[in-house]
Design a protein around this motif. Structure first.
Motif, PDB file in Angstrom:
ATOM      1  N   THR A   1      50.600 -75.930  99.393  1.00 37.48           N
ATOM      2  CA  THR A   1      51.517 -75.608  98.231  1.00 37.48           C
ATOM      3  C   THR A   1      52.519 -75.886  99.728  1.00 37.48           C
ATOM      4  O   THR A   1      53.906 -75.692  99.700  1.00 37.48           O
ATOM      5  CB  THR A   1      52.065 -74.667  97.713  1.00 37.48           C
ATOM      6  OG1 THR A   1      51.918 -73.106  99.317  1.00 37.48           O
ATOM      7  CG2 THR A   1      51.374 -74.342  96.375  1.00 37.48           C
ATOM      8  N   TRP A   2      52.180 -76.099 100.649  1.00 37.11           N
ATOM      9  CA  TRP A   2      53.076 -76.112 102.054  1.00 37.11           C
ATOM     10  C   TRP A   2      52.439 -77.794 102.848  1.00 37.11           C
ATOM     11  O   TRP A   2      53.238 -77.709 103.944  1.00 37.11           O
ATOM     12  CB  TRP A   2      52.284 -75.310 103.295  1.00 37.11           C
ATOM     13  CG  TRP A   2      52.648 -73.821 102.603  1.00 37.11           C
ATOM     14  CD1 TRP A   2      51.993 -72.644 102.554  1.00 37.11           C
ATOM     15  CD2 TRP A   2      54.196 -73.019 103.252  1.00 37.11           C
ATOM     16  NE1 TRP A   2      52.887 -71.722 102.514  1.00 37.11           N
ATOM     17  CE2 TRP A   2      54.594 -72.376 102.673  1.00 37.11           C
ATOM     18  CE3 TRP A   2      55.321 -73.980 103.337  1.00 37.11           C
ATOM     19  CZ2 TRP A   2      55.489 -70.983 102.408  1.00 37.11           C
ATOM     20  CZ3 TRP A   2      56.983 -73.720 102.779  1.00 37.11           C
ATOM     21  CH2 TRP A   2      56.744 -72.119 102.505  1.00 37.11           C
TER      22      TRP A   2
ATOM     23  N   HIS B   1      53.452 -78.659 109.641  1.00 35.65           N
ATOM     24  CA  HIS B   1      54.441 -79.366 110.428  1.00 35.65           C
ATOM     25  C   HIS B   1      54.229 -79.659 111.783  1.00 35.65           C
ATOM     26  O   HIS B   1      54.034 -80.730 112.715  1.00 35.65           O
ATOM     27  CB  HIS B   1      56.619 -78.919 110.858  1.00 35.65           C
ATOM     28  CG  HIS B   1      56.949 -80.134 111.989  1.00 35.65           C
ATOM     29  ND1 HIS B   1      57.469 -78.802 112.964  1.00 35.65           N
ATOM     30  CD2 HIS B   1      58.201 -80.107 111.434  1.00 35.65           C
ATOM     31  CE1 HIS B   1      58.307 -79.723 113.096  1.00 35.65           C
ATOM     32  NE2 HIS B   1      58.404 -80.290 111.488  1.00 35.65           N
TER      33      HIS B   1
ATOM     34  N   SER C   1      58.873 -66.752 105.330  1.00 32.26           N
ATOM     35  CA  SER C   1      59.123 -67.789 105.904  1.00 32.26           C
ATOM     36  C   SER C   1      57.696 -67.694 106.790  1.00 32.26           C
ATOM     37  O   SER C   1      56.902 -66.573 107.316  1.00 32.26           O
ATOM     38  CB  SER C   1      60.066 -68.006 107.088  1.00 32.26           C
ATOM     39  OG  SER C   1      59.542 -68.897 108.588  1.00 32.26           O
TER      40      SER C   1
ATOM     41  N   TYR D   1      62.005 -75.408 112.625  1.00 32.49           N
ATOM     42  CA  TYR D   1      60.337 -74.988 113.076  1.00 32.49           C
ATOM     43  C   TYR D   1      59.600 -73.879 114.098  1.00 32.49           C
ATOM     44  O   TYR D   1      59.485 -74.483 114.865  1.00 32.49           O
ATOM     45  CB  TYR D   1      59.487 -76.079 112.963  1.00 32.49           C
ATOM     46  CG  TYR D   1      59.769 -76.727 111.579  1.00 32.49           C
ATOM     47  CD1 TYR D   1      58.142 -76.516 110.571  1.00 32.49           C
ATOM     48  CD2 TYR D   1      60.429 -77.860 111.260  1.00 32.49           C
ATOM     49  CE1 TYR D   1      58.790 -76.878 109.180  1.00 32.49           C
ATOM     50  CE2 TYR D   1      60.812 -78.260 109.615  1.00 32.49           C
ATOM     51  CZ  TYR D   1      59.918 -78.501 109.042  1.00 32.49           C
ATOM     52  OH  TYR D   1      59.936 -78.757 107.275  1.00 32.49           O
TER      53      TYR D   1
ATOM     54  N   ASP E   1      60.738 -70.169  95.138  1.00 31.24           N
ATOM     55  CA  ASP E   1      60.390 -70.345  96.620  1.00 31.24           C
ATOM     56  C   ASP E   1      61.651 -70.161  98.041  1.00 31.24           C
ATOM     57  O   ASP E   1      60.854 -69.680  98.889  1.00 31.24           O
ATOM     58  CB  ASP E   1      59.538 -72.111  96.693  1.00 31.24           C
ATOM     59  CG  ASP E   1      59.016 -71.990  95.241  1.00 31.24           C
ATOM     60  OD1 ASP E   1      58.350 -71.000  94.703  1.00 31.24           O
ATOM     61  OD2 ASP E   1      58.082 -73.256  95.286  1.00 31.24           O
TER      62      ASP E   1
ATOM     63  N   LYS F   1      55.621 -71.355  94.379  1.00 32.57           N
ATOM     64  CA  LYS F   1      54.619 -70.088  95.889  1.00 32.57           C
ATOM     65  C   LYS F   1      54.436 -68.830  95.132  1.00 32.57           C
ATOM     66  O   LYS F   1      55.133 -68.019  95.888  1.00 32.57           O
ATOM     67  CB  LYS F   1      55.526 -70.402  96.619  1.00 32.57           C
ATOM     68  CG  LYS F   1      55.730 -71.940  96.970  1.00 32.57           C
ATOM     69  CD  LYS F   1      55.898 -72.087  98.538  1.00 32.57           C
ATOM     70  CE  LYS F   1      55.705 -73.630  99.572  1.00 32.57           C
ATOM     71  NZ  LYS F   1      56.819 -75.048  98.975  1.00 32.57           N
TER      72      LYS F   1
ATOM     73  N   ARG G   1      53.276 -73.477 107.235  1.00 29.96           N
ATOM     74  CA  ARG G   1      54.342 -74.277 107.260  1.00 29.96           C
ATOM     75  C   ARG G   1      55.094 -74.559 108.906  1.00 29.96           C
ATOM     76  O   ARG G   1      55.097 -75.628 109.226  1.00 29.96           O
ATOM     77  CB  ARG G   1      55.615 -73.448 107.009  1.00 29.96           C
ATOM     78  CG  ARG G   1      57.365 -74.820 107.088  1.00 29.96           C
ATOM     79  CD  ARG G   1      58.345 -74.126 106.877  1.00 29.96           C
ATOM     80  NE  ARG G   1      60.158 -74.316 107.308  1.00 29.96           N
ATOM     81  CZ  ARG G   1      60.589 -74.596 107.955  1.00 29.96           C
ATOM     82  NH1 ARG G   1      60.315 -73.472 108.707  1.00 29.96           N
ATOM     83  NH2 ARG G   1      61.108 -74.790 107.956  1.00 29.96           N
TER      84      ARG G   1
END
Length: 360
Positions: A132-133, A40, A32, A185, A26, A159, A36
């Protein structure tokens, strides 16, 4: 150590090795992405109270509802746009719960995009697109229990649906994920190819790409008979969650591609959503009446009769002092319609209205 215990140890070690390999794959092969970053951000507001207004929906909502403008207008204290391209009706329900874990959500603005409602078939990969995130929590566990127990475990726990396996892609992923921007992030570490414009703030993208470039084959036809029970169930869960937690739910439909308006799909969907929201006692802001250019002011004037209403065209670039100058003029002439550019209607000798191009 007995053979029986040794078997259990080997099993645990094997599972741990597989889990470690999946994490490594992954990390190396999964780009990226925006999901995600935005989850966050939704879970880490810049105030103690968190976000009070959450916007959920898909790509149309992401570029149609600017949370900064809601804050500036006093409609919210700290709004946030959690709309994600590809976000299904089911995804919206769990994203709402996830955001509510970390914020004091008072209002949800839910953009109803009919293209995610009718004839939306469950798909092995896409259904795990957002799940999945999600960070590990009771929300993620509920998502798994409710939706994923019958799916291929390889899709659920990795993923792989988005892996990039070329050596150049892997090297780029490793470079990005080893950066401070990724660890912090930052949007600088997010690869986005489908926004149609620059990122503004708080989940909002300014879209400068012309959406009428889509060909008719890209448009999903409206089909009320094709609305699945799962979609309706997810919407009902969202409604009930808001009612249970005293969250105001406002449903809207953002402006969508012109083709859907021309062929009548948006009007048919709007009529359906109106009936559906009335059934659940939910506010739905949309109208199927096609008043053309008058639509942008007519309904606002009906509902906000004592308010100052400013209208603009969406195909012009205005000066930075537009609103300031209009408000200054309004204060001098409070009973007049104020404008930056006007034309005098002209008539011919018989009293017939002349074409617009011949107005003064």
């Amino acid at each position: 150590m007995s053979n029986k215990i040794l078997k259990y140890v080997r099993t645990v070690v094997f599972i741990a090795i597989v889990a470690g390999l999946v994490r490594c794959m992954d990390y190396a092969m999964m780009p990226s992405g925006y999901i995600r970053y935005i989850i966050h951000e939704a879970d880490n507001a810049d105030t103690d109270e968190g976000y009070d207004n959450i916007i959920i929906g898909a790509s149309h909502a992401r570029s149609a509802i600017n949370p900064v403008k809601l804050d500036e207008a006093g409609a919210s204290d700290n709004a946030f746009n959690l709309a994600i391209p590809g976000e299904t009706v089911t995804d919206s329900y769990y994203l709402l719960m996830e955001s509510d874990r970390h914020n004091n959500v008072k209002r949800v603005i839910y953009d109803l995009d009919y293209q995610y409602w009718c004839n939306y078939a469950e798909r092995e990969f896409e259904d795990c697109f957002i799940y999945t995130w999600l960070p590990f929590s009771n929300v993620k566990l509920k998502y798994i229990a409710d939706n994923l127990l019958t799916k291929d475990f390889r899709t659920v726990y990795s993923k792989r649906w988005a892996y990039e396996i070329s050596s150049s892609a892997i090297m780029n992923n490793l470079k990005v994920k080893s950066s401070a921007a990724y660890r912090n992030y930052s949007m600088d570490a997010v690869e986005i190819h489908d926004a149609g414009g620059p990122y503004a703030a708080k989940g909002f993208f300014y879209r400068d790409m012309k959406m009428d470039s889509l060909v008719p084959s890209d448009i999903v036809a409206w089909d009320e008979s094709g609305i699945s029970d799962k979609v309706l169930d997810s919407f009902e869960k969202t409604v009930q969650y808001c009612k249970k937690n005293n969250i105001e739910l406002v449903c809207v439909t953002s402006p969508i591609t012109p083709t859907t308006s021309v062929n009548g799909y948006s009007e048919q969907a709007g009529a359906y959503f109106t009936r559906l929201c009335e059934e659940y006692g939910v506010e739905y802001r949309y109208t199927t009446d096609n008043l053309k250019p008058h639509k942008k002011y007519f309904y606002a004037m009906q509902e906000f009769r004592d308010s100052i209403i400013i209208t603009v065209d969406d195909d012009l670039v205005y000066s930075n002092d537009l609103i300031e100058s209009l408000m200054t003029l309004h204060k001098k002439h409070p009973d007049c319609v104020c404008a930056r550019r006007v034309h005098k209607m002209e008539f011919d000798s018989t009293g017939k209205l002349l074409p617009y191009k011949r107005w003064g």
